[in-house]
Design a protein around this motif. Structure first.
Motif, PDB file in Angstrom:
ATOM      1  N   LEU A   1      -3.816  -7.295   2.554  1.00  0.00           N
ATOM      2  CA  LEU A   1      -4.016  -7.403   1.238  1.00  0.00           C
ATOM      3  C   LEU A   1      -2.851  -7.096   0.439  1.00  0.00           C
ATOM      4  N   ALA A   2      -2.260  -6.338   0.653  1.00  0.00           N
ATOM      5  CA  ALA A   2      -0.971  -6.075   0.086  1.00  0.00           C
ATOM      6  C   ALA A   2       0.173  -7.250   0.071  1.00  0.00           C
ATOM      7  N   VAL A   3       0.401  -7.948   1.178  1.00  0.00           N
ATOM      8  CA  VAL A   3       0.995  -8.970   1.401  1.00  0.00           C
ATOM      9  C   VAL A   3       0.540 -10.113   0.318  1.00  0.00           C
ATOM     10  N   GLN A   4      -0.902 -10.358   0.342  1.00  0.00           N
ATOM     11  CA  GLN A   4      -1.524 -11.214  -0.392  1.00  0.00           C
ATOM     12  C   GLN A   4      -1.384 -11.032  -1.837  1.00  0.00           C
ATOM     13  N   HIS A   5      -0.903  -9.802  -2.209  1.00  0.00           N
ATOM     14  CA  HIS A   5      -0.762  -9.237  -3.722  1.00  0.00           C
ATOM     15  C   HIS A   5       0.405  -9.218  -4.142  1.00  0.00           C
ATOM     16  N   GLY A   6       1.458  -9.654  -3.378  1.00  0.00           N
ATOM     17  CA  GLY A   6       2.878  -9.554  -3.718  1.00  0.00           C
ATOM     18  C   GLY A   6       3.738  -8.354  -3.457  1.00  0.00           C
ATOM     19  N   PHE A   7       3.302  -7.292  -2.558  1.00  0.00           N
ATOM     20  CA  PHE A   7       3.822  -6.224  -2.285  1.00  0.00           C
ATOM     21  C   PHE A   7       5.132  -6.846  -1.403  1.00  0.00           C
ATOM     22  N   THR A   8       6.260  -6.433  -1.669  1.00  0.00           N
ATOM     23  CA  THR A   8       7.456  -6.822  -0.699  1.00  0.00           C
ATOM     24  C   THR A   8       8.010  -5.948   0.032  1.00  0.00           C
ATOM     25  N   GLY A   9       7.678  -4.565  -0.085  1.00  0.00           N
ATOM     26  CA  GLY A   9       8.117  -3.681   1.006  1.00  0.00           C
ATOM     27  C   GLY A   9       6.856  -2.965   1.424  1.00  0.00           C
ATOM     28  N   ILE A  10       6.700  -2.818   2.734  1.00  0.00           N
ATOM     29  CA  ILE A  10       5.576  -2.067   3.346  1.00  0.00           C
ATOM     30  C   ILE A  10       6.064  -1.521   4.513  1.00  0.00           C
ATOM     31  N   GLY A  11       5.871  -0.146   4.378  1.00  0.00           N
ATOM     32  CA  GLY A  11       6.189   0.724   5.557  1.00  0.00           C
ATOM     33  C   GLY A  11       4.973   1.351   6.129  1.00  0.00           C
ATOM     34  N   VAL A  12       5.275   1.327   7.432  1.00  0.00           N
ATOM     35  CA  VAL A  12       3.991   1.715   8.333  1.00  0.00           C
ATOM     36  C   VAL A  12       4.261   3.210   9.011  1.00  0.00           C
TER      37      VAL A  12
ATOM     38  N   LEU B   1      -1.258  -2.530  -8.297  1.00  0.00           N
ATOM     39  CA  LEU B   1      -1.614  -1.791  -7.364  1.00  0.00           C
ATOM     40  C   LEU B   1      -3.129  -1.759  -7.621  1.00  0.00           C
ATOM     41  N   GLN B   2      -3.429  -1.777  -9.064  1.00  0.00           N
ATOM     42  CA  GLN B   2      -4.917  -1.778  -9.599  1.00  0.00           C
ATOM     43  C   GLN B   2      -5.571  -2.838  -9.014  1.00  0.00           C
ATOM     44  N   ARG B   3      -5.014  -4.245  -9.048  1.00  0.00           N
ATOM     45  CA  ARG B   3      -5.645  -5.480  -8.577  1.00  0.00           C
ATOM     46  C   ARG B   3      -5.710  -5.399  -6.763  1.00  0.00           C
ATOM     47  N   LEU B   4      -4.766  -4.687  -6.095  1.00  0.00           N
ATOM     48  CA  LEU B   4      -4.875  -4.510  -4.739  1.00  0.00           C
ATOM     49  C   LEU B   4      -6.188  -3.428  -4.368  1.00  0.00           C
ATOM     50  N   ARG B   5      -6.140  -2.439  -5.252  1.00  0.00           N
ATOM     51  CA  ARG B   5      -7.385  -1.450  -5.129  1.00  0.00           C
ATOM     52  C   ARG B   5      -8.631  -2.220  -5.144  1.00  0.00           C
ATOM     53  N   GLN B   6      -8.729  -3.140  -6.329  1.00  0.00           N
ATOM     54  CA  GLN B   6     -10.129  -3.885  -6.657  1.00  0.00           C
ATOM     55  C   GLN B   6     -10.350  -4.749  -5.389  1.00  0.00           C
TER      56      GLN B   6
ATOM     57  N   SER C   1       0.363  12.774   9.194  1.00  0.00           N
ATOM     58  CA  SER C   1       0.765  12.216   8.157  1.00  0.00           C
ATOM     59  C   SER C   1       0.836  10.820   8.191  1.00  0.00           C
ATOM     60  N   ARG C   2      -0.593   9.876   8.151  1.00  0.00           N
ATOM     61  CA  ARG C   2      -0.553   8.610   8.457  1.00  0.00           C
ATOM     62  C   ARG C   2      -0.571   7.903   7.081  1.00  0.00           C
ATOM     63  N   PHE C   3       0.241   6.994   6.527  1.00  0.00           N
ATOM     64  CA  PHE C   3       0.128   6.376   5.235  1.00  0.00           C
ATOM     65  C   PHE C   3       0.588   4.818   5.411  1.00  0.00           C
ATOM     66  N   ILE C   4       0.594   4.295   4.459  1.00  0.00           N
ATOM     67  CA  ILE C   4       1.359   2.918   4.186  1.00  0.00           C
ATOM     68  C   ILE C   4       2.079   3.030   2.754  1.00  0.00           C
ATOM     69  N   HIS C   5       3.465   2.649   3.029  1.00  0.00           N
ATOM     70  CA  HIS C   5       4.369   2.553   1.792  1.00  0.00           C
ATOM     71  C   HIS C   5       4.207   1.180   1.203  1.00  0.00           C
ATOM     72  N   LEU C   6       3.858   1.180  -0.170  1.00  0.00           N
ATOM     73  CA  LEU C   6       4.020  -0.134  -0.697  1.00  0.00           C
ATOM     74  C   LEU C   6       4.981  -0.063  -2.056  1.00  0.00           C
ATOM     75  N   ASP C   7       5.595  -1.133  -1.987  1.00  0.00           N
ATOM     76  CA  ASP C   7       6.530  -1.220  -3.267  1.00  0.00           C
ATOM     77  C   ASP C   7       6.943  -2.896  -3.428  1.00  0.00           C
ATOM     78  N   ASP C   8       7.562  -2.992  -4.668  1.00  0.00           N
ATOM     79  CA  ASP C   8       7.414  -4.553  -4.941  1.00  0.00           C
ATOM     80  C   ASP C   8       8.719  -4.824  -5.404  1.00  0.00           C
ATOM     81  N   LEU C   9       9.798  -4.453  -4.953  1.00  0.00           N
ATOM     82  CA  LEU C   9      11.354  -4.750  -5.365  1.00  0.00           C
ATOM     83  C   LEU C   9      11.638  -6.120  -5.004  1.00  0.00           C
TER      84      LEU C   9
END
Length: 130
Positions: A91-102, A36-41, A108-116
């Motif tokens: 960017l999340a896809v590029q950084h290896g996040f495997t679960g992305i909920g939109v 997550l820190q690398r994604l933020r950068q 309440s607008r958000f993006i869910h990120l996980d790496d399961l």
């Protein structure tokens, strides 16, 4: 039980952002937080965390048949909308996040990120909408 995280390794985030809103506990996974820190950068803008760790007793998790990645400290929801949401997904896809909920409707607008990891009953990567 996990060792406490060294939050200094994640300078763009504060532990309180990830506290369970039901119990106040914070049990984030170190590998997830590093990703997550690398994604933020790479994103280059603030990322407001609207949900981080959720204790299994949290009402959202308790209502599920099986607790989700928030209970493992391997997920967060980022409050973001519009073009920033799309940029974050790319960017999340590029950084290896495997679960992305939109969730991009309503207030309440958000993006869910996980790496399961991928499992037989839950192939990854996956993207879904709420």
């Amino acid at each position: 039980m996990r060792a406490p995280l060294d939050w200094a390794r994640y300078p763009n985030f504060q532990s309180q952002e990830f506290a369970c809103r039901h119990t106040g506990r914070i049990h984030m996974d170190a590998d997830f937080m590093g990703r997550l820190q690398r994604l933020r950068q790479a994103f280059g803008r603030p990322m407001v965390i609207s949900s981080g760790y959720r204790d299994p007793s949290h009402p959202v998790e308790a209502a599920k048949r099986q607790p989700g990645p928030h209970t493992m400290g391997r997920a967060c929801d980022v409050a973001v909308r519009g073009a920033d949401a799309l940029a974050l997904i790319v960017l999340a896809v590029q950084h290896g996040f495997t679960g992305i909920g939109v969730q991009q409707k309503g207030a309440s607008r958000f993006i869910h990120l996980d790496d399961l990891p991928s499992q037989t009953h839950q192939p990854r990567p996956a993207i879904w909408s709420y």
